[in-house]
Design a protein around this motif. Sequence first.
Motif, PDB file in Angstrom:
ATOM      1  N   VAL A 196       0.843  -1.197   0.000  1.00  0.00           N
ATOM      2  CA  VAL A 196       0.000   0.000   0.000  1.00  0.00           C
ATOM      3  C   VAL A 196       0.880   1.250   0.000  1.00  0.00           C
ATOM      4  O   VAL A 196       1.774   1.394   0.844  1.00  0.00           O
ATOM      5  CB  VAL A 196      -0.923   0.010   1.235  1.00  0.00           C
ATOM      6  CG1 VAL A 196      -1.750   1.307   1.272  1.00  0.00           C
ATOM      7  CG2 VAL A 196      -1.838  -1.207   1.220  1.00  0.00           C
ATOM      8  N   GLU A 197       0.638   2.141  -0.948  1.00  0.00           N
ATOM      9  CA  GLU A 197       1.360   3.414  -0.974  1.00  0.00           C
ATOM     10  C   GLU A 197       0.772   4.328   0.100  1.00  0.00           C
ATOM     11  O   GLU A 197      -0.435   4.536   0.166  1.00  0.00           O
ATOM     12  CB  GLU A 197       1.237   4.082  -2.344  1.00  0.00           C
ATOM     13  CG  GLU A 197       2.020   5.386  -2.446  1.00  0.00           C
ATOM     14  CD  GLU A 197       1.853   6.080  -3.787  1.00  0.00           C
ATOM     15  OE1 GLU A 197       2.324   7.241  -3.913  1.00  0.00           O
ATOM     16  OE2 GLU A 197       1.247   5.482  -4.691  1.00  0.00           O
ATOM     17  N   TYR A 198       1.654   4.858   0.949  1.00  0.00           N
ATOM     18  CA  TYR A 198       1.181   5.751   2.011  1.00  0.00           C
ATOM     19  C   TYR A 198       2.233   6.840   2.244  1.00  0.00           C
ATOM     20  O   TYR A 198       3.401   6.690   1.882  1.00  0.00           O
ATOM     21  CB  TYR A 198       0.922   4.985   3.310  1.00  0.00           C
ATOM     22  CG  TYR A 198       2.182   4.489   3.999  1.00  0.00           C
ATOM     23  CD1 TYR A 198       2.879   5.291   4.917  1.00  0.00           C
ATOM     24  CD2 TYR A 198       2.694   3.221   3.736  1.00  0.00           C
ATOM     25  CE1 TYR A 198       4.035   4.850   5.543  1.00  0.00           C
ATOM     26  CE2 TYR A 198       3.841   2.763   4.356  1.00  0.00           C
ATOM     27  CZ  TYR A 198       4.509   3.577   5.253  1.00  0.00           C
ATOM     28  OH  TYR A 198       5.659   3.137   5.866  1.00  0.00           O
ATOM     29  N   TYR A 254      -3.299   8.224   2.057  1.00  0.00           N
ATOM     30  CA  TYR A 254      -3.287   7.285   0.951  1.00  0.00           C
ATOM     31  C   TYR A 254      -3.568   8.056  -0.342  1.00  0.00           C
ATOM     32  O   TYR A 254      -4.725   8.343  -0.690  1.00  0.00           O
ATOM     33  CB  TYR A 254      -4.339   6.199   1.169  1.00  0.00           C
ATOM     34  CG  TYR A 254      -4.167   5.469   2.489  1.00  0.00           C
ATOM     35  CD1 TYR A 254      -3.045   4.687   2.726  1.00  0.00           C
ATOM     36  CD2 TYR A 254      -5.108   5.602   3.516  1.00  0.00           C
ATOM     37  CE1 TYR A 254      -2.865   4.030   3.944  1.00  0.00           C
ATOM     38  CE2 TYR A 254      -4.934   4.949   4.730  1.00  0.00           C
ATOM     39  CZ  TYR A 254      -3.805   4.169   4.941  1.00  0.00           C
ATOM     40  OH  TYR A 254      -3.625   3.522   6.141  1.00  0.00           O
ATOM     41  N   PRO A 255      -2.501   8.420  -1.071  1.00  0.00           N
ATOM     42  CA  PRO A 255      -2.683   9.314  -2.227  1.00  0.00           C
ATOM     43  C   PRO A 255      -3.488   8.690  -3.366  1.00  0.00           C
ATOM     44  O   PRO A 255      -4.151   9.413  -4.117  1.00  0.00           O
ATOM     45  CB  PRO A 255      -1.237   9.611  -2.662  1.00  0.00           C
ATOM     46  CG  PRO A 255      -0.422   8.480  -2.128  1.00  0.00           C
ATOM     47  CD  PRO A 255      -1.080   8.077  -0.854  1.00  0.00           C
ATOM     48  N   THR A 256      -3.444   7.379  -3.521  1.00  0.00           N
ATOM     49  CA  THR A 256      -4.150   6.771  -4.666  1.00  0.00           C
ATOM     50  C   THR A 256      -5.660   6.878  -4.526  1.00  0.00           C
ATOM     51  O   THR A 256      -6.382   6.814  -5.532  1.00  0.00           O
ATOM     52  CB  THR A 256      -3.755   5.293  -4.818  1.00  0.00           C
ATOM     53  OG1 THR A 256      -4.100   4.603  -3.619  1.00  0.00           O
ATOM     54  CG2 THR A 256      -2.267   5.146  -5.102  1.00  0.00           C
ATOM     55  N   VAL A 257      -6.155   7.032  -3.317  1.00  0.00           N
ATOM     56  CA  VAL A 257      -7.616   7.143  -3.118  1.00  0.00           C
ATOM     57  C   VAL A 257      -7.974   8.421  -2.372  1.00  0.00           C
ATOM     58  O   VAL A 257      -9.135   8.612  -2.005  1.00  0.00           O
ATOM     59  CB  VAL A 257      -8.161   5.912  -2.350  1.00  0.00           C
ATOM     60  CG1 VAL A 257      -7.999   4.643  -3.195  1.00  0.00           C
ATOM     61  CG2 VAL A 257      -7.480   5.758  -0.991  1.00  0.00           C
ATOM     62  N   ASP A 258      -6.967   9.285  -2.150  1.00  0.00           N
ATOM     63  CA  ASP A 258      -7.182  10.553  -1.464  1.00  0.00           C
ATOM     64  C   ASP A 258      -7.921  10.355  -0.132  1.00  0.00           C
ATOM     65  O   ASP A 258      -8.967  10.960   0.131  1.00  0.00           O
ATOM     66  CB  ASP A 258      -7.985  11.512  -2.361  1.00  0.00           C
ATOM     67  CG  ASP A 258      -7.991  12.943  -1.795  1.00  0.00           C
ATOM     68  OD1 ASP A 258      -7.029  13.285  -1.056  1.00  0.00           O
ATOM     69  OD2 ASP A 258      -8.964  13.687  -2.053  1.00  0.00           O
ATOM     70  N   ILE A 297      -8.309   0.381  -2.710  1.00  0.00           N
ATOM     71  CA  ILE A 297      -6.901   0.011  -2.565  1.00  0.00           C
ATOM     72  C   ILE A 297      -6.766  -1.504  -2.677  1.00  0.00           C
ATOM     73  O   ILE A 297      -7.509  -2.262  -2.056  1.00  0.00           O
ATOM     74  CB  ILE A 297      -6.335   0.499  -1.219  1.00  0.00           C
ATOM     75  CG1 ILE A 297      -6.272   2.025  -1.197  1.00  0.00           C
ATOM     76  CG2 ILE A 297      -4.958  -0.092  -0.951  1.00  0.00           C
ATOM     77  CD1 ILE A 297      -5.793   2.607   0.113  1.00  0.00           C
TER      78      ILE A 297
END
Length: 878
Positions: free
Chosen positions: A381-383, A407-411, A476
Amino acid sequence: MATTWTGRGGWTLTHDGALVALHHRGSTEEFRGAEAARLNVRWWFFRRTLTVADAGGTRRFTGLGRRDARAVRATLARVAARGHLGDALARASAAEAALARHLDDSIGRRHWVAYDDVAAIVAGLPTADEALAPFSAAERAALTHLLTSRESAALEFLQRDPWPDVARANARILASELEHERAFLDGVERSPLTTEQAKAVISHDSRVRVIAAAGSGKTSVMVARAAYVLHRRLVAPGRILMLAFNADAARELRARVDARLAALGLDASGVEVSTFHAFGLRVIGEATGRKPRIAPWIEQNRDVAKVEEIVDRLRDGDFAFRFRWDLFRLLHGKAGASLASAQPDSYDRATGTSGFATYRGDTVKSEGERLIADWLYLHGVEYRYEHPYVHDVSDATHGQYRPDFYYPTVDAWHEHWALRADGTVPDEFVGYAESMRFKRDLHRRHGTTLVETAWHSILDHSGFEELARTLESLGIVLDWNPDRPLPGAEPLAHERLARLIRTFMAHVKSGSLTRADLEDRLTARPTFDTARTRLFLDLYWRIHDVWEADLRAADAVDFDDMLARAAGALEADPALARWDLVMVDEFQDTSRTRARVVRALLAPGRRHLLAVGDDWQAINRFAGADLDVMTHFAGFFGPSLTRRLETTFRCTQATADVAGRFVSRNPAQLAKSVRSAAGTGGAPVVVVRVAREEDIPGAIGARLRDIARKHPQASVDVLGRYRADRDLLPREVPRGLRTAFRTIHASKGLEADHIVVPHLVAGRRGFPSTIEDDPLLALAMAEPDDFPYAEERRLLYVALTRARRTVTVVTVAGRESPFVLELLDDPDVTVVAASGERDQVRRCESCGEGTLVRRRGRYGDFLGCSTFPRCTATTPLA
């Protein structure tokens, strides 16, 4: 002669010894002994009356004269008292005479009075309080007038403790034997026995515990005891059993017994010397007609490798096990007894804050955040940690809001709350509840997505399940990969977790513990990190079951199973226990299963046990050893005698003092005052501080060259905490020196002129080892030792006491082991630099657990604590 009293109503009362007979209207009632208490003399309507207590009431016989009334009352009291006490006093009188004869006979023959022999004489006797229970205080006071002198003496015997008499008799016997057997005691070993050793040899009691300091000649005591009982014809050769911890010790003991008994002209052929394992196999074979087979992985010392093999099979065939194994190893392996008490281990230079290192290389502020960060990283997970909130909400009194994770991918934003299971905030977190309300309100007002977790739920794993569902609902993708590269913190290695499992198994099997037993212990010990422990137990029992299945498939047993079966056979058939004297070496390393075997050998009664060991040298917990067996010896085996060997023939007084003060910081260790046979003095223990790890071989080489100049033919043992410490030795050593590397465990029982401990540093592969003292092990031990690094402390004691002349300890400046910091306070310890010059070490006054080392900051050099980032104290350079 019978005495008769006659009442005016025509009745008579006759007393003859223990019998009282009441004659009335042609019938006779007899009252024997204690039954006379049913008769009494009382006033009734101003007349003296003989009363008889019956189940239905009281009968009265009037017409008793004053003088007769007094005589009848005294007689009835005497008969009743003797009736109540008669059997007890008769047995007490016989026991008193038997004990006196036994003590006199033992003193005359100079044979030690054994506890069990005396216990057999006084067995079944009531205490004085038990015997006198039917009597009131007034009646007890009157007994002196009711009993004969012999009966009074018997009652006094019941009131008196016989053991001081036994102790006095044994003191006379000991003094007499020391004098009469002086020639034997001087010649039984190559050197005359000391008074301490001779006392241990002569004290042929039922159970004797000999607490022997390092180098104090414990083997000499065992050999001399065997020779002594044969010399004095107390035990036949074939009735002596000597049990050793391992094969090397058994071979040495056998050789010593054969040589010394032969020199004395004594027959040693029947004396049996064996390891516990060989003995157990033989007992089972004799009991069942089929000697069991030890599993090959046990015989080949591949037990930890076997656990690793089982783990690989389970991980390959069971995804749930694989996940939980990796979850424990990666997320919980390095946690201690309580995650709440974890100490910072990282420092973020950008923010200037201390915290906890994550696998990705971040520094987070709490152990809970570390668990989450590592979980996120292992799931791909990108965080972003503490990323500034999308809206600027700073004001004159508050900085910009930074949620724990973004979590930038899902704001989406993530806050990890410090909440207890009941949803409340810890009392020490002043203003925390208001801060939570403020942050939640920010997300509502700005319409941003907030993910929430709580400390208690992360601790019991349920929070991770909920977090997974929440993140997946946001879009995610979770991709669990335990083999993901870890640029940051170091995880617990598979091999080290397998070793922890194997050590835990040794204690479970030794204590014959079930799942229910461990569950009860976990419930009873609230200090355990319950979630971590339950995860570990789930893994353990899966591995345990496969281990047992593999044993069955191989038609084999492991050592613990074998010893348990041997103990069961001895318990079921006492005839198998045919030894009158059982001696056990290295008793501090005895497991509970071994203790059960020893107890079964003594069960037939009137046997003798000599157990020799040193609780300060108990270093085999990994093999199931339970120090409680020795420190609470009487609780396992019964009332016992303790002898001490406190004179060391190996170490100098300086080394003995340093080692003794160090190990005695643990109050659970038995107290000793060790004296060197060489007298006072000796070289101080030297701590060498090098600047870097790579400087260690050079420092050891310099020390070896110095020893070679002063003692060209000396022996030097370099004793490492781990086998890998062998790599710290210099490539070349001076000629003439007999230099060897050993692990400290392998050095047990050995000695050398000079000892070097090459790597006494802090850290995960340091000394003390953190994994070897994992608090999980205490769950499988009956009496866990809560003192920090108790086993590791004893391990260093063993290393120090291998030395005949000098001890050198090598450490790295700024990475000193906490053990080094303790040694710094000892007056018999000297600290030098690699150059050999005296070195000045300053302890951190803030935490007391580190030393001050030179560091460089943005404003120049300063002194900081070596435990940084756990301690952030600084001191300006002088």
